[in-house]
Design a protein around this motif. Sequence first.
Motif, short mmCIF file in Angstrom:
data_model
loop_
_atom_site.label_atom_id
_atom_site.label_comp_id
_atom_site.label_asym_id
_atom_site.label_seq_id
_atom_site.Cartn_x
_atom_site.Cartn_y
_atom_site.Cartn_z
N LYS A 3 0.20 5.62 -0.16
CA LYS A 3 -0.85 6.33 -0.04
C LYS A 3 -2.45 6.22 -0.19
O LYS A 3 -3.02 6.36 -0.89
N GLY A 4 -2.70 4.73 0.56
CA GLY A 4 -3.83 4.58 0.54
C GLY A 4 -4.53 3.56 -1.04
O GLY A 4 -5.32 3.32 -0.92
N LYS A 5 -2.94 3.26 -1.92
CA LYS A 5 -3.68 3.12 -2.44
C LYS A 5 -2.80 1.22 -2.85
O LYS A 5 -2.15 1.11 -2.78
N ILE B 196 1.14 -1.57 -0.07
CA ILE B 196 -0.08 -0.02 0.01
C ILE B 196 1.13 1.16 -0.09
O ILE B 196 1.76 1.24 0.52
#
Length: 198
Positions: free
Chosen positions: A193-195, A191
């Motif tokens: 930055k939230g991706k 993961i």
Amino acid sequence: MISESLLIQYGAIRISIKKTEILFNESDKAKNFYQMYSGEIKMHNFNDDGKEFIQGIFTTGDSFGEPPLLINKKYPANATAIIDSEVYALKRDSFIKLLQLNPEVNLQITTALAQRLYFKSIMASEISSQEPEHRIIKLIDYFKETINKTTVDEKYQVDLTRQQIADFTGLRVETVIRAIKSLEKKKLLYINKGKVFR
């Protein structure tokens, strides 16, 4: 999939639908062939408890809803715009004529339907018998290799939201979040930055 010029030649029209707008409802009679021009549309159902189950997400160039159209039945799912979208709509009779007179297009449609059937077979097996982490990895790998045509060695950014992953796999969002964190710890994905990447 089918060229715009060929669709227009057979009488297709382009229609716009806004985010959350419904293109057709489950149990509507299938009357048109649909192909995405832009945007995203999902085909989905709700169970008796109101939980959504996503059958598929379709983007630019994808067609959808062909099985009930070909066998002259009602739709087994709803089609709803995820974002503002435009689709080509071609009447059933014109679509059948297009397939009869263009065997290469007929083969393309058959191949696309076979891929979707293959995916549904995999997911049905996963949902009935596999642990959440396994279901999620199987879903991500399918999107990576089949939809995005990414090689095994390439990093793939998962475009699905946690909610969409839950709706595809029959899991709760909370379970998906926990499973993704566990998969990251096991270095099966990461993961940034939230991706999510795999």
